[in-house]
Design a protein around this motif. Structure first.
Motif, PDB file in Angstrom:
ATOM      1  N   HIS A 113       0.846  -1.191   0.000  1.00  0.00           N
ATOM      2  CA  HIS A 113       0.000   0.000   0.000  1.00  0.00           C
ATOM      3  C   HIS A 113       0.880   1.239   0.000  1.00  0.00           C
ATOM      4  O   HIS A 113       1.671   1.459   0.925  1.00  0.00           O
ATOM      5  N   LEU A 114       0.755   2.066  -1.031  1.00  0.00           N
ATOM      6  CA  LEU A 114       1.509   3.305  -1.139  1.00  0.00           C
ATOM      7  C   LEU A 114       0.550   4.451  -0.847  1.00  0.00           C
ATOM      8  O   LEU A 114      -0.339   4.745  -1.655  1.00  0.00           O
ATOM      9  N   PRO A 115       0.680   5.060   0.306  1.00  0.00           N
ATOM     10  CA  PRO A 115      -0.327   6.033   0.739  1.00  0.00           C
ATOM     11  C   PRO A 115      -0.276   7.316  -0.080  1.00  0.00           C
ATOM     12  O   PRO A 115       0.726   7.606  -0.738  1.00  0.00           O
ATOM     13  N   PRO A 116      -1.341   8.110  -0.037  1.00  0.00           N
ATOM     14  CA  PRO A 116      -1.329   9.399  -0.743  1.00  0.00           C
ATOM     15  C   PRO A 116      -0.334  10.358  -0.092  1.00  0.00           C
ATOM     16  O   PRO A 116       0.081  10.167   1.060  1.00  0.00           O
ATOM     17  N   ARG A 117       0.052  11.399  -0.846  1.00  0.00           N
ATOM     18  CA  ARG A 117       1.036  12.361  -0.352  1.00  0.00           C
ATOM     19  C   ARG A 117       0.595  13.769  -0.722  1.00  0.00           C
ATOM     20  O   ARG A 117       0.081  14.007  -1.814  1.00  0.00           O
ATOM     21  N   GLU A 118       0.814  14.708   0.188  1.00  0.00           N
ATOM     22  CA  GLU A 118       0.497  16.113  -0.076  1.00  0.00           C
ATOM     23  C   GLU A 118       1.545  16.716  -1.011  1.00  0.00           C
ATOM     24  O   GLU A 118       2.701  16.321  -0.999  1.00  0.00           O
ATOM     25  N   GLY A 119       1.133  17.716  -1.797  1.00  0.00           N
ATOM     26  CA  GLY A 119       2.057  18.412  -2.684  1.00  0.00           C
ATOM     27  C   GLY A 119       2.634  19.664  -2.040  1.00  0.00           C
ATOM     28  O   GLY A 119       2.093  20.189  -1.061  1.00  0.00           O
ATOM     29  N   ARG A 120       3.762  20.166  -2.573  1.00  0.00           N
ATOM     30  CA  ARG A 120       4.405  21.400  -2.101  1.00  0.00           C
ATOM     31  C   ARG A 120       4.534  22.361  -3.273  1.00  0.00           C
ATOM     32  O   ARG A 120       5.222  22.075  -4.249  1.00  0.00           O
ATOM     33  N   HIS A 121       3.875  23.502  -3.170  1.00  0.00           N
ATOM     34  CA  HIS A 121       3.902  24.487  -4.245  1.00  0.00           C
ATOM     35  C   HIS A 121       5.084  25.430  -4.120  1.00  0.00           C
ATOM     36  O   HIS A 121       5.721  25.533  -3.065  1.00  0.00           O
ATOM     37  N   ALA A 122       5.356  26.136  -5.204  1.00  0.00           N
ATOM     38  CA  ALA A 122       6.381  27.186  -5.236  1.00  0.00           C
ATOM     39  C   ALA A 122       5.874  28.270  -6.184  1.00  0.00           C
ATOM     40  O   ALA A 122       4.713  28.257  -6.587  1.00  0.00           O
ATOM     41  N   VAL A 123       6.730  29.213  -6.522  1.00  0.00           N
ATOM     42  CA  VAL A 123       6.379  30.232  -7.516  1.00  0.00           C
ATOM     43  C   VAL A 123       7.334  30.102  -8.689  1.00  0.00           C
ATOM     44  O   VAL A 123       8.482  29.681  -8.537  1.00  0.00           O
ATOM     45  N   TRP A 124       6.864  30.464  -9.877  1.00  0.00           N
ATOM     46  CA  TRP A 124       7.714  30.406 -11.055  1.00  0.00           C
ATOM     47  C   TRP A 124       8.848  31.435 -10.942  1.00  0.00           C
ATOM     48  O   TRP A 124       8.646  32.516 -10.364  1.00  0.00           O
ATOM     49  N   PRO A 125      10.036  31.143 -11.467  1.00  0.00           N
ATOM     50  CA  PRO A 125      11.088  32.159 -11.524  1.00  0.00           C
ATOM     51  C   PRO A 125      10.590  33.396 -12.275  1.00  0.00           C
ATOM     52  O   PRO A 125       9.788  33.276 -13.212  1.00  0.00           O
ATOM     53  N   ASP A 126      11.054  34.564 -11.870  1.00  0.00           N
ATOM     54  CA  ASP A 126      10.531  35.789 -12.469  1.00  0.00           C
ATOM     55  C   ASP A 126      10.904  35.936 -13.943  1.00  0.00           C
ATOM     56  O   ASP A 126      10.336  36.770 -14.650  1.00  0.00           O
ATOM     57  N   ARG A 127      11.855  35.110 -14.426  1.00  0.00           N
ATOM     58  CA  ARG A 127      12.214  35.183 -15.854  1.00  0.00           C
ATOM     59  C   ARG A 127      11.278  34.397 -16.754  1.00  0.00           C
ATOM     60  O   ARG A 127      11.388  34.462 -17.982  1.00  0.00           O
ATOM     61  N   ILE A 128      10.388  33.604 -16.175  1.00  0.00           N
ATOM     62  CA  ILE A 128       9.344  32.955 -16.986  1.00  0.00           C
ATOM     63  C   ILE A 128       8.367  34.039 -17.428  1.00  0.00           C
ATOM     64  O   ILE A 128       7.856  34.807 -16.603  1.00  0.00           O
ATOM     65  N   ARG A 129       8.095  34.094 -18.716  1.00  0.00           N
ATOM     66  CA  ARG A 129       7.239  35.157 -19.251  1.00  0.00           C
ATOM     67  C   ARG A 129       5.836  35.098 -18.634  1.00  0.00           C
ATOM     68  O   ARG A 129       5.266  34.004 -18.476  1.00  0.00           O
ATOM     69  N   PRO A 130       5.271  36.258 -18.311  1.00  0.00           N
ATOM     70  CA  PRO A 130       3.916  36.279 -17.730  1.00  0.00           C
ATOM     71  C   PRO A 130       2.877  35.644 -18.652  1.00  0.00           C
ATOM     72  O   PRO A 130       1.901  35.054 -18.179  1.00  0.00           O
ATOM     73  N   GLU A 131       3.074  35.747 -19.989  1.00  0.00           N
ATOM     74  CA  GLU A 131       2.131  35.121 -20.912  1.00  0.00           C
ATOM     75  C   GLU A 131       2.132  33.595 -20.755  1.00  0.00           C
ATOM     76  O   GLU A 131       1.094  32.942 -20.868  1.00  0.00           O
TER      77      GLU A 131
END
Length: 836
Positions: free
Chosen positions: A69-87
């Motif tokens: 049995h492989l239990p569920p796992r919570e995710g960990r969010h972050a923010v995109w690097p500022d050089r990723i285009r807003p579009e």
């Protein structure tokens, strides 16, 4: 007399045990939205409920030997690097993804910094988005350049299906970006009228290593504007590039880097794999570049229930009266049928094309007895189908028109088949990497999923059923490839010289063995040195010197004799065993008999028939030692590694009853022998060791033969190979060693690294081999321990107890593994000597 077991063979089923379920943590999940409605999701039974239904009934309940049995796992969010285009961020958000997982943001950061990077996180963890964010940013910025071709990207997938699936995903994701992103597939299925448009206008080209090798690199002047602007090269599912195929791909990538440098480009490589051990090491060996590793999976994962399933013993007996288990093929067909009846969307993965067809046919027949409409919702999917057939099946699976699919590994990789409920794996796929890759096809929307491994009568499958910790407590295998293999490197040096004359400065890129090969290529009149460079001398294309898939030769076309209709193809290397005269061939649920095989014209003529049997080829082998590179003492015996020449000939085929595997008869064949120069590991024993193990001359041949079979079956636990990649020969008195000798060799010209891995893990490998034989409950040997359905000698002679005693004696004096223990340690379930 030599006893042998060669690469290529169809094996079935497993062995016993009952283990208390335990809980571990393994990869899964994706931050894309589910294809299912909330009502549909709410009504779905849990994976454990589905498993209980499958196991209901007195004959079924004892077949589950272990549940993980492989239990569920919570995710960990972050923010995109500022050089990723807003579009780009807006387009991602429009697709329903508000924030990236932490590992996605880290990969994007490295890519934007110009660092090659490998993302090695779990199946369905959003690896595609991790590399797409920086790629789309670069393409968007490039589209704003005056000529609109300021940046390009190249995507490499090991299969056409994966490339086509990725194009669909990229097109959907980049819709808000308008014409800034122009993705296009460029492979063997691309119509010729579309290819010029791809060369001139596409800025994200999705292809495979084969097309890069044969189509793009040799025509680099026509691709000059694309290569000049190349910013990123994406290598998806990079763990599949192993062995000979991986070694070829490594050299193709070096040729690509060389041409890009000539056009003034230095692309960043972005690699992805759900199942890679030592990811940065494997990526560096593949690309020849330093590669940063991102392996901390921050994605959520749904629950996974993973069951080991043991087919029952039957009343039938196989060769030499050995007990026979119900085949994994029949058992998997039953499970696929039951899952379809329950309305579960499922895939069964099968090792062979024939097996995929058989499972689909059996399931269709059983479903038709219940509801004729259900029979149309199950199909087979395998390599060798025509392009239009593959596309239709992929579309039906995406739409949900198909509920069940029996597939070869063509669908193992990252094709996004959202919403699958279950995966049934028919026989251990050869590596833990493939096992987790296949299991990960289910539950791709973060939902719970069920995976079942149905075991075959095979030494490795039996070992794993007795020792599930070898699956669930061990890391995936290290990727094995050898770019310096002269059989691999030589044709790529020729190809590179034909693209642009090869200089001394180029040789460092191709590795230390390159300089030594150039004089040999000149002596063969393939290259000629003029002033400061080596030139290709022939009219024909240099890329035609090699097939990077390792098969070599032209594919054999399978043609229906009465109509002339092309049914499909089979690799030339497999033709002797797959489409010999009298062979049974399955295609799209129909059965054909091969009437003739023309090796000169590469054509097999078939006619539709309904025989009650399948066919398995038999072969014989001799082996000669060419050179011993390394040898170490094992007591009085020796463990050696070096070069050998193997001569193999298919001599007959068996007819086996489809469902039971019962042997109905044998037919002789007259096919030419084939010669292979490759790498091997071998061990010898002395008279004193034989005396100590109580091995007399009458049982010596059977003892060595049994040890050879079992060791071949166990090697995939120690190297990224399967039984198709390796072969073996055992000889009571070999003319080159003058001692009883067992050989295990790579089934590819020049070697693939598997025999070398066996040499470096020999103590662990042979300890596990001895344990697998000793722990089997049979008396005199069976398919679960020492018998092989591909044995060229019909499993005669074999001596189980002698093999255990001899391996016990051999291991008594065994030194530590020459190259250190296997990564991850010796399988914890290895059985110690028990006095057999």
């Amino acid at each position: 007399m030599a006893f042998n077991h060669l690469p290529a063979g169809v094996h079935d089923a497993l062995g016993p045990l009952s283990v208390t379920p335990v809980t571990h943590s393994m990869p899964m999940a994706k931050n894309h939205r589910s294809d299912r409605s909330s009502a549909d999701t709410a009504s779905r039974p849990s994976p454990i409920t589905v498993l209980h239904r499958l196991a209901s009934g007195p004959s079924r309940s004892s077949r589950i030997t272990h549940t993980e049995h492989l239990p569920p796992r919570e995710g960990r969010h972050a923010v995109w690097p500022d050089r990723i285009r807003p579009e780009v961020i807006a387009a991602v958000q429009a697709a329903g993804i508000e924030h990236p997982w932490a590992h996605q943001a880290r990969v994007a950061e490295h890519a934007l910094d110009g660092e090659s990077v490998i993302v090695a996180t779990g199946t369905a963890s959003g690896k595609s988005l991790a590399y797409l964010a920086p790629v789309l940013t670069a393409l968007l910025e490039g589209s704003e350049a005056p000529n609109g071709r300021g940046a390009t990207a190249l995507y490499l997938a090991p299969t056409k299906a994966l490339a086509a699936d990725q194009r669909r995903s990229v097109k959907e994701l980049s819709l808000p970006l308008g014409n800034a992103v122009r993705p296009a597939v460029y492979d063997g299925d691309t119509p010729f009228e579309e290819r010029e448009w791809v060369r001139q206008y596409a800025n994200y080209v999705l292809t495979n290593p084969d097309m890069l090798h044969r189509g793009i690199l040799p025509s680099h002047p026509r691709w000059s504007s694309f290569l000049r602007a190349l910013r990123y090269v994406v290598i998806d599912e990079c763990h599949t590039y192993r062995g000979v195929f991986g070694s070829h791909v490594a050299q193709v990538l070096r040729r690509l880097r060389r041409l890009c440098a000539r056009y003034g480009a230095s692309p960043v490589f972005l690699l992805a794999s759900a199942t890679a051990a030592e990811p940065s090491v494997a990526a560096r060996r593949l690309t020849g570049l330093p590669v940063v590793e991102v392996a901390d999976d921050a994605s959520p994962r749904g629950e996974l229930v993973f069951a080991l399933w043991e087919p029952p013993l039957t009343e039938l007996h196989g060769e030499k009266g050995a007990p026979v288990r119900r085949t994994a093929t029949a058992e998997t067909a039953d499970l696929l049928t039951d899952l379809t009846v329950q309305g579960m969307r499922s895939i069964s993965f099968v090792r062979s094309r024939r097996g995929a067809e058989l499972i689909a046919v059996i399931a269709q027949e059983r479903l038709a007895e219940i509801d004729r409409s259900l029979a149309r919702r199950v199909a087979a999917y395998r390599g060798g189908y025509l392009p239009e057939e593959r596309r239709a099946l992929e579309g039906a699976l995406h739409s949900g028109e198909l509920l069940g699919l029996a597939a070869t590994t063509a669908l193992e990789l990252g094709v996004d088949i959202s919403g699958l409920d279950a995966v049934v794996i028919s026989g251990y796929p050869g590596t833990r990497a493939s096992l987790w890759q296949q299991a990960g096809r289910a539950g791709r929307s973060g939902e719970g999923a069920l995976a079942i491994l149905v075991a075959r009568d095979d030494p490795l499958d039996t070992f794993l059923v007795h020792h599930p910790e070898a699956l669930f407590d061990q890391p995936v295998e290290s990727t094995v490839l050898d770019p310096d293999n002269p059989y691999v490197l030589a044709p790529h040096l020729c190809a590179a010289a034909s693209e642009i004359p090869l200089t001394d400065e180029d040789l460092e890129l191709f590795g230390p063995a390159a300089a030594g090969l150039l004089p040999q290529l000149e002596a063969a009149k393939l290259l000629r040195r003029r002033t400061a460079a080596w030139h290709w001398t022939r009219r024909e294309r240099a890329v035609d010197l090699t097939d990077i898939r390792g098969g070599g030769g032209s594919p054999v076309q399978i043609v229906e004799e009465g109509t002339g209709r092309l049914l499909g193809t089979v690799d030339e290397a497999a033709a002797h065993t797959a489409v010999h005269e009298g062979a049974v061939h399955l295609h799209q649920g129909r059965t054909y008999l091969v009437r003739s095989l023309d090796l000169e014209d590469s054509v097999a003529l078939v006619e539709e028939a309904s025989p009650p049997y399948s066919t398995v080829a038999r072969d014989t082998t001799t082996i000669a030692v060419l050179e011993t590179d390394t040898e170490i003492p094992w007591g009085d015996g020796r463990l050696c590694y070096g070069s050998v020449e193997v001569t193999n000939q298919v001599v007959s085929f068996l007819r086996r009853r489809v469902i039971t595997g019962e042997v109905l008869g044998e037919t002789k064949l007259d096919l030419p022998p084939r010669t292979l120069r490759t790498r091997a590991v071998w061990w010898t024993v002395t008279e004193d060791q034989l005396d100590a193990a109580r091995i007399n001359p009458e049982i010596l041949g059977g003892t060595l033969h049994a040890a050879e079979h079992a060791s071949i079956g166990m090697l995939p636990l120690f190297a990224t190979c399967d039984r198709w990649d390796i072969g073996g020969v055992s000889v009571p008195l070999h003319p080159d060693t003058l001692l009883p000798t067992v050989f295990v060799y790579d089934g590819h010209p020049g070697g693939a690294g598997f025999a070398e891995r066996a040499f470096h893990t020999a103590r662990s490998w042979l300890t596990a081999t001895r344990g697998a034989i000793a722990s089997c409950e049979c008396d005199a040997g069976c398919p679960s321990c020492i018998q092989s359905p591909k044995c060229g000698n019909g499993n005669e002679p074999l001596h189980k107890r002698g093999a255990v005693r001899l391996l016990t004696e051999l291991l008594r004096a065994a030194p530590e593994d020459p190259g250190g223990e296997l990564s991850g340690g010796e399988p914890s379930g290895a059985v110690q000597p028990d006095g057999v």
